[in-house]
Design a protein around this motif. Structure first.
Motif, PDB file in Angstrom:
ATOM      1  N   ALA A  96     -84.312  66.578  60.756  1.00 52.09           N
ATOM      2  CA  ALA A  96     -82.885  66.361  61.038  1.00 52.09           C
ATOM      3  C   ALA A  96     -82.144  65.904  59.779  1.00 52.09           C
ATOM      4  O   ALA A  96     -81.012  66.342  59.525  1.00 52.09           O
ATOM      5  CB  ALA A  96     -82.719  65.335  62.157  1.00 52.09           C
ATOM      6  N   LEU A  97     -82.774  65.053  58.992  1.00 51.84           N
ATOM      7  CA  LEU A  97     -82.157  64.592  57.752  1.00 51.84           C
ATOM      8  C   LEU A  97     -81.966  65.760  56.771  1.00 51.84           C
ATOM      9  O   LEU A  97     -80.887  65.933  56.192  1.00 51.84           O
ATOM     10  CB  LEU A  97     -83.003  63.493  57.111  1.00 51.84           C
ATOM     11  N   LEU A  98     -83.002  66.586  56.623  1.00 49.74           N
ATOM     12  CA  LEU A  98     -82.899  67.744  55.734  1.00 49.74           C
ATOM     13  C   LEU A  98     -81.837  68.737  56.209  1.00 49.74           C
ATOM     14  O   LEU A  98     -81.049  69.250  55.414  1.00 49.74           O
ATOM     15  CB  LEU A  98     -84.250  68.449  55.611  1.00 49.74           C
ATOM     16  N   LEU A  99     -81.802  68.989  57.512  1.00 47.28           N
ATOM     17  CA  LEU A  99     -80.798  69.907  58.051  1.00 47.28           C
ATOM     18  C   LEU A  99     -79.388  69.340  57.885  1.00 47.28           C
ATOM     19  O   LEU A  99     -78.443  70.097  57.628  1.00 47.28           O
ATOM     20  CB  LEU A  99     -81.081  70.209  59.522  1.00 47.28           C
ATOM     21  N   SER A 100     -79.252  68.039  58.005  1.00 47.11           N
ATOM     22  CA  SER A 100     -77.936  67.411  57.803  1.00 47.11           C
ATOM     23  C   SER A 100     -77.480  67.565  56.360  1.00 47.11           C
ATOM     24  O   SER A 100     -76.303  67.826  56.090  1.00 47.11           O
ATOM     25  CB  SER A 100     -77.993  65.926  58.166  1.00 47.11           C
ATOM     26  N   ILE A 101     -78.406  67.418  55.436  1.00 46.68           N
ATOM     27  CA  ILE A 101     -78.083  67.579  54.012  1.00 46.68           C
ATOM     28  C   ILE A 101     -77.690  69.032  53.721  1.00 46.68           C
ATOM     29  O   ILE A 101     -76.767  69.293  52.961  1.00 46.68           O
ATOM     30  CB  ILE A 101     -79.280  67.137  53.138  1.00 46.68           C
ATOM     31  N   LEU A 102     -78.373  69.995  54.362  1.00 47.82           N
ATOM     32  CA  LEU A 102     -78.115  71.412  54.122  1.00 47.82           C
ATOM     33  C   LEU A 102     -76.937  71.962  54.923  1.00 47.82           C
ATOM     34  O   LEU A 102     -76.441  73.059  54.635  1.00 47.82           O
ATOM     35  CB  LEU A 102     -79.366  72.232  54.448  1.00 47.82           C
ATOM     36  N   TYR A 103     -76.472  71.227  55.914  1.00 54.97           N
ATOM     37  CA  TYR A 103     -75.434  71.740  56.817  1.00 54.97           C
ATOM     38  C   TYR A 103     -74.162  72.162  56.071  1.00 54.97           C
ATOM     39  O   TYR A 103     -73.689  73.282  56.236  1.00 54.97           O
ATOM     40  CB  TYR A 103     -75.104  70.704  57.896  1.00 54.97           C
ATOM     41  N   PRO A 105     -73.516  72.833  52.799  1.00 54.86           N
ATOM     42  CA  PRO A 105     -73.626  73.998  51.910  1.00 54.86           C
ATOM     43  C   PRO A 105     -73.847  75.324  52.664  1.00 54.86           C
ATOM     44  O   PRO A 105     -73.438  76.381  52.190  1.00 54.86           O
ATOM     45  CB  PRO A 105     -74.837  73.697  51.033  1.00 54.86           C
ATOM     46  N   LEU A 106     -74.494  75.276  53.839  1.00 48.61           N
ATOM     47  CA  LEU A 106     -74.785  76.507  54.581  1.00 48.61           C
ATOM     48  C   LEU A 106     -73.705  76.882  55.593  1.00 48.61           C
ATOM     49  O   LEU A 106     -73.664  78.028  56.049  1.00 48.61           O
ATOM     50  CB  LEU A 106     -76.130  76.374  55.310  1.00 48.61           C
ATOM     51  N   LYS A 107     -72.861  75.927  55.947  1.00 49.22           N
ATOM     52  CA  LYS A 107     -71.814  76.175  56.946  1.00 49.22           C
ATOM     53  C   LYS A 107     -70.922  77.330  56.491  1.00 49.22           C
ATOM     54  O   LYS A 107     -70.456  77.362  55.364  1.00 49.22           O
ATOM     55  CB  LYS A 107     -70.976  74.912  57.141  1.00 49.22           C
ATOM     56  N   GLY A 108     -70.714  78.296  57.409  1.00 46.14           N
ATOM     57  CA  GLY A 108     -69.853  79.429  57.101  1.00 46.14           C
ATOM     58  C   GLY A 108     -70.549  80.578  56.396  1.00 46.14           C
ATOM     59  O   GLY A 108     -69.937  81.617  56.172  1.00 46.14           O
ATOM     60  N   THR A 109     -71.808  80.426  56.047  1.00 46.67           N
ATOM     61  CA  THR A 109     -72.537  81.517  55.381  1.00 46.67           C
ATOM     62  C   THR A 109     -73.178  82.425  56.429  1.00 46.67           C
ATOM     63  O   THR A 109     -73.402  82.013  57.570  1.00 46.67           O
ATOM     64  CB  THR A 109     -73.641  80.966  54.450  1.00 46.67           C
ATOM     65  N   PRO A 110     -73.491  83.667  56.060  1.00 47.30           N
ATOM     66  CA  PRO A 110     -74.183  84.563  57.009  1.00 47.30           C
ATOM     67  C   PRO A 110     -75.533  83.987  57.463  1.00 47.30           C
ATOM     68  O   PRO A 110     -75.920  84.166  58.607  1.00 47.30           O
ATOM     69  CB  PRO A 110     -74.384  85.854  56.206  1.00 47.30           C
ATOM     70  N   PHE A 111     -76.232  83.292  56.564  1.00 50.53           N
ATOM     71  CA  PHE A 111     -77.515  82.691  56.917  1.00 50.53           C
ATOM     72  C   PHE A 111     -77.360  81.742  58.109  1.00 50.53           C
ATOM     73  O   PHE A 111     -78.151  81.769  59.043  1.00 50.53           O
ATOM     74  CB  PHE A 111     -78.111  81.936  55.719  1.00 50.53           C
ATOM     75  N   PHE A 112     -76.329  80.927  58.076  1.00 54.74           N
ATOM     76  CA  PHE A 112     -76.071  79.962  59.146  1.00 54.74           C
ATOM     77  C   PHE A 112     -75.838  80.691  60.476  1.00 54.74           C
ATOM     78  O   PHE A 112     -76.374  80.304  61.512  1.00 54.74           O
ATOM     79  CB  PHE A 112     -74.856  79.092  58.784  1.00 54.74           C
ATOM     80  N   THR A 113     -75.062  81.757  60.449  1.00 55.78           N
ATOM     81  CA  THR A 113     -74.777  82.529  61.657  1.00 55.78           C
ATOM     82  C   THR A 113     -76.050  83.176  62.194  1.00 55.78           C
ATOM     83  O   THR A 113     -76.318  83.127  63.394  1.00 55.78           O
ATOM     84  CB  THR A 113     -73.721  83.613  61.365  1.00 55.78           C
ATOM     85  N   TYR A 114     -76.835  83.784  61.319  1.00 54.86           N
ATOM     86  CA  TYR A 114     -78.072  84.434  61.757  1.00 54.86           C
ATOM     87  C   TYR A 114     -79.071  83.431  62.326  1.00 54.86           C
ATOM     88  O   TYR A 114     -79.741  83.707  63.311  1.00 54.86           O
ATOM     89  CB  TYR A 114     -78.719  85.218  60.609  1.00 54.86           C
ATOM     90  N   MET A 115     -79.173  82.272  61.707  1.00 48.77           N
ATOM     91  CA  MET A 115     -80.095  81.242  62.203  1.00 48.77           C
ATOM     92  C   MET A 115     -79.693  80.801  63.602  1.00 48.77           C
ATOM     93  O   MET A 115     -80.540  80.652  64.478  1.00 48.77           O
ATOM     94  CB  MET A 115     -80.129  80.036  61.257  1.00 48.77           C
TER      95      MET A 115
END
Length: 187
Positions: A96-103, A105-115
């Motif tokens: 959860a901590l790692l995902l919070s840190i990555l949230y 930078p990844l928000k709005g990217t195609p990777f985020f949508t596909y995940m």
């Protein structure tokens, strides 16, 4: 009843750490807890695990944490409870901590949508699997099936408070089972 085993503090930590590393949300971890501590390690029997799960459902806070605390306490008293909750929550906290840190930078990217599109169906599949695995051992009588359906209807369709449904339903079921002379709810 199967003979219950005793674990060292280190083995208890490792078992809860392994269980806490399971993906699939609460039911996935619940299924893993049962597999690990009932079937593999034999720390608790199946009937006792189901009773702990039932009680944990009405305790404020997390059901999975309450189960871990109970099993840890049974195994190694207060220190066992502390070991259990730390080991169980450590993997989830880390992810959860790692995902919070990555949230951000990844928000709005195609990777985020596909995940998001890929993970939600997979999570639903794991939840269905956990329900099937746990339900096989819960639905052992018509009375328990009726109470399960009634609880679902009361919560989903009537929108009643789940705590109220659990407390009232549990009290009614216990009263009926005691009248019938049954000592074990899952028998």
């Amino acid at each position: 009843m199967k003979e219950e085993k005793e674990l060292s503090h280190k083995d208890l930590f490792a078992a809860f750490l392994k269980t806490g590393s399971v993906f699939g949300g609460g039911l996935g971890v619940l299924s893993s807890l049962r597999e690990q501590f009932v079937k593999n390690l034999k720390i608790v029997g199946d009937d006792e695990f189901m009773a702990i799960w039932g009680i944990a459902r009405i305790v404020p806070g997390g059901t999975i944490g309450a189960i871990a605390i109970a099993i840890g306490y049974k195994s190694k008293k207060l220190l066992g409870s502390i070991i259990a909750i730390i080991a169980l929550t450590l993997p989830g906290f880390t992810v959860a901590l790692l995902l919070s840190i990555l949230y951000l930078p990844l928000k709005g990217t195609p990777f985020f949508t596909y995940m998001n599109d890929a993970v939600l169906p997979a999570a639903l599949g794991l939840i269905v699997l956990a329900i099937i695995n746990l339900g096989k051992d819960v639905f052992t009588s018509k009375l328990l099936i009726i109470f399960s359906i009634s609880s679902f209807v009361a919560s989903f369709f009537l929108n009643l408070n789940t705590t109220l449904v659990l407390l009232v339903g549990g009290a009614i079921a216990a009263g009926i089972l005691m009248r019938k002379g049954k000592k074990n709810v899952v028998a």
